[in-house]
Design an enzyme around this catalytic site. Sequence first.
Site, PDB file in Angstrom:
ATOM      1  N   LYS A  45       0.857  -1.198   0.000  1.00 46.43           N
ATOM      2  CA  LYS A  45       0.000   0.000   0.000  1.00 46.43           C
ATOM      3  C   LYS A  45       0.890   1.243   0.000  1.00 46.43           C
ATOM      4  O   LYS A  45       1.924   1.287   0.685  1.00 46.43           O
ATOM      5  CB  LYS A  45      -0.884  -0.019   1.247  1.00 46.43           C
ATOM      6  CG  LYS A  45      -1.917   1.103   1.337  1.00 46.43           C
ATOM      7  CD  LYS A  45      -2.796   0.898   2.568  1.00 46.43           C
ATOM      8  CE  LYS A  45      -3.884   1.974   2.664  1.00 46.43           C
ATOM      9  NZ  LYS A  45      -4.717   1.794   3.864  1.00 46.43           N
ATOM     10  N   SER A  91      -9.611   1.771   3.089  1.00 45.41           N
ATOM     11  CA  SER A  91      -8.789   2.564   2.205  1.00 45.41           C
ATOM     12  C   SER A  91      -7.741   1.747   1.446  1.00 45.41           C
ATOM     13  O   SER A  91      -7.094   2.281   0.556  1.00 45.41           O
ATOM     14  CB  SER A  91      -8.080   3.670   2.998  1.00 45.41           C
ATOM     15  OG  SER A  91      -7.260   3.112   3.973  1.00 45.41           O
ATOM     16  N   SER A 149      -9.734  -0.555   7.302  1.00 46.46           N
ATOM     17  CA  SER A 149      -9.195  -0.374   5.958  1.00 46.46           C
ATOM     18  C   SER A 149      -8.475  -1.551   5.357  1.00 46.46           C
ATOM     19  O   SER A 149      -8.103  -1.490   4.191  1.00 46.46           O
ATOM     20  CB  SER A 149      -8.264   0.846   5.944  1.00 46.46           C
ATOM     21  OG  SER A 149      -9.028   2.014   6.103  1.00 46.46           O
TER      22      SER A 149
END
Lengths: 473, 64, 490
Positions: free
Chosen positions: A73, A148, A172
Amino acid sequence: MASEIAAAVAAKRITARAVIDEYLSRIDARESEIHAFNLVMAQDARAQADAIDADIAAGRPVGPLAGVPIAIKDNMCTHGVDTTCSSKILEGWKPPYDATVITRLRTAGAVIIGKTNMDEFAMGSSTENSAFGSTRNPCDISRVPGGSSGGSAAAVAAGFSPVSLGSDTGGSIRQPAALCGVVGVKPTYGLVSRYGLVAYASSLDQIGPFATTVADAALLTEVIGGHDPMDSTSIPLASPSLLPSVSQGVSGMRIGRVTDLPAGAEPAVAERLDRAFAALETAGATIVDITLPSLSYALTAYYLIAPAEASSNLARFDGVRFGLRVNAADTNSMYGATRAAGFGDEVKRRIMLGTYALSAGYYDAYYGKALKVRRLIAQDFERAYEQVDAILTPTSPVVAFKFGDKVDDPMSMYLCDIYTIPTNLAGHPAMSVPFGTGAHGLPVGIQVLAPALGEQAMFRVGGALEVAAGGAQ
Amino acid sequence: MGHFSDIDALDLDGVGPMTQPYPLVNIMREDIELPCLDTDEVLAAAPASDERRFRVPPIIGLDD
Amino acid sequence: MSDSPLSSIVATEDQLLEGGWELIVGLEVHVELATRTKLFSGSPNRFGDEPNVNIDPVTLGLPGALPVLNRQAVELAMRIGVALNCRIQPCIFHRKNYFYPDMPKAYQISQYDIPLNIDGFLELPSGTTIGVERAHLEEDTGKSTHVGGATGRIHGSDYSLIDFNRAGVPLVEIVSRPDIRTSEHAREYVSELRAILEVIGASDAKMEEGSMRVDANVSVHKPGTPFGTRCEIKNVNSIRALGRAIDYEARRQIDVLDTGGVIRQETRHWDDAEGRTHTLRVKEDADDYRYFPEPDLVPVAPDDAWVQAVRDNLPMLPAARRSALSALTGYDTRSEAIIVVVERAQHEYVQAVADAGGDAVRALIYVQQAFADAGPTPAVPAKDLAALTILERDGKLSATQAKTVLSELVENGGGDAAAIAAAKGFEAMDNSAVEAMVDEAIAADPDAWAKYCAGEEKAAGAIVGRVMKASKGKADGKVVSAIMQSRRGS
């Protein structure tokens, strides 16, 4: 599967280079459709793979993940490689250091294949808040992958990488895992180092893995977990052994069913949860009804604590030392212009909210109160875990929704995290395991919760659910 | 901020604030030097620099 | 300065300023700790290096960086707390949020309502006790230089340059209660604090180098009325400047109040060249720093064993050294001789001279007078000095003669006092010979003698001068004075 790849590479049945080439070609084929990545590190990844192969050929020792591709990420610092948090304010920024998890992955021999898309600064539940465009759910490209960590979830779901890393502050990792039909784990707060993770909410953030199997998730957690002296909130314990728990079964375990869970789950999701309980019972567990009365206040507490900490954490983006700078006649104006241009709307919204919650005269009513609510929630869990070893809830109240569905209604977007937020507040571990499908044939995830440092119990239940769902052996 | 009124109803007397989820105390490091960053690399990432320092527009309207 | 209960110290009559005004001063002193590395990271805590070399992700406030507390900084902060008689308590860190280019995270990690050290005091050498409200840990900022303006200050500059070498250096902020009533006491407080910090190894505390920074909060009022509005004075770079700045500011405020004006609560900048303060920034409300507990750090609770170890290992503080010298010599702790000798850290040397059999009082005086540049370990061996003190004490040398031998000992880094005296032909005169010389001198200068007898003490000089000349300096001045007084009958 990561563990299969690692075994094959170590046994020289396949080269690391062949592995990475295979995954890169999959990315080539479908990435333009999915947009899971902000950056595909093709050249770098091939070089890393070649280096692993050279080590193996020379008989030098390699780590437990040697040759395994992993996507990261884009809020974890990778030395010399763009780390943008999907924000214009960090576009093009190359950190001068590696996050601890990156160092551990490299030492383990993993091959970093790219940086994945996300909601800007991890604020969101759909990855629609990215400054660089949304990511599409590989199960249905008209729908969001969740957020997210949408890019990392989609990368694994689309087969672009066997495993990936995400971060979880209010759900997330778990929520996108559920929406994309993959496994996602948020470890106990303090189990995985946050050094090098661009902070959103310091007392809630944790890094964790996405994988296609519970065993791979356990393996990744072992590799990245354990005490880090560079993080003061890192628990002073060695990384726990978790892989054996995955196949241990749930015989004799007590699994909690929350009878006062906040409503809002779609009927198909609720049905999947019932099936999950039934499956565990069949597998030898006892189901115990519990209540967690403070849970209904969790959303409020979270949306005071997280933005408050975020408003402070994001103040460093001021155009002075790194990142975007919009020039102005004086420094004060420069701050304003830089942040107005560099931050997206949701980030600005949360910074404003957080600043307000901390301001003089309002601290006690908002942030101060939220911290007390947090303790109530932790106490509820403490009481519950006297009666049970793990708890089951849905991960997300809904299956993947269409793009644009919730963007104009922040409240409805925030409600996506209603089942995941409590564990961040309490600092407990939780994971999402794919368990069949719901409306429109879209994946449903079941969330397994465990007490602090209860990863072994969590993986036992997760492994059993996976078997019941017809997944890995 | 109206959404936050639900917690007003709670009786929170006697409940201590929870700043940290996992209770740790006295986490410290020894006073030993660790490697520093490369100045050139850091300044290269700076929006503006001069004489090996970070350069900013005039500082007005801020606390000293 | 906090808003805690007002000071209970009341100025004495002679401490009041002209017009009957009472001066109220509180001092905030920031001290750079003498650690090897920074407060929250491992880059060097070092002055004078090339810009931006002592940097790491934490120092620069890069995304993803996290603070880890330096144990030695806590140790030194605890030493300060013990030395200032504070209570040491379990504590936490807070974030103080504000934007400034030399603040890399846009917040400073500091301590707010639960600091490490509270409720202490500092005893001034002159005897007054000044309360110390707190002494807490916090990190330092980087350094900005302003380019383009005429004075190198912010106003009128074209741009600024930031060096982060200093960012993250450990500081202890020591806040006094508003107990200081004179500018002399303020100077004494800072001087004594400096001595303490140096003795305990916490800091080299040099105002001129910036490792000790002093801000003064100054107000005036008429006794019996509420405290006045205070102004904060910054940019005081020496102890002397502190005195001047307080004196100026007190007078400025009195002038304003005397002419019916009102004091604005503000921060003022001391201009040493011009000898005045001027407004830097008006404080309408307290700045909102949105303090909240630092989530990246955990509480610090030094255990009893650690606190006790700090107490046990603390070196003897200046106040204790003065007491020890006082007990040894009988001089008051507030006497100049003792203050000066302890300031020079020569107390152990005086003790050594006494231990070697010397006369403690004479040792103290000799050291005060002749060892200004000798440092804590003078070259003259203690036993050599001891021998000299005994010669004088036993009347074998006059005070003047002893002084001469002393300078030679100092110049040569030691020597045999008796031998030196003999080589110079020094010997004390016996009293009857001195008496005879006094009588001769009186006879030779009846005018001076008449004035002396009438009470003009200055007239004694002429008589004494004759006796010294006649005796070629061998007469002991004290003996001469005593004889003259008895002749006079007083």
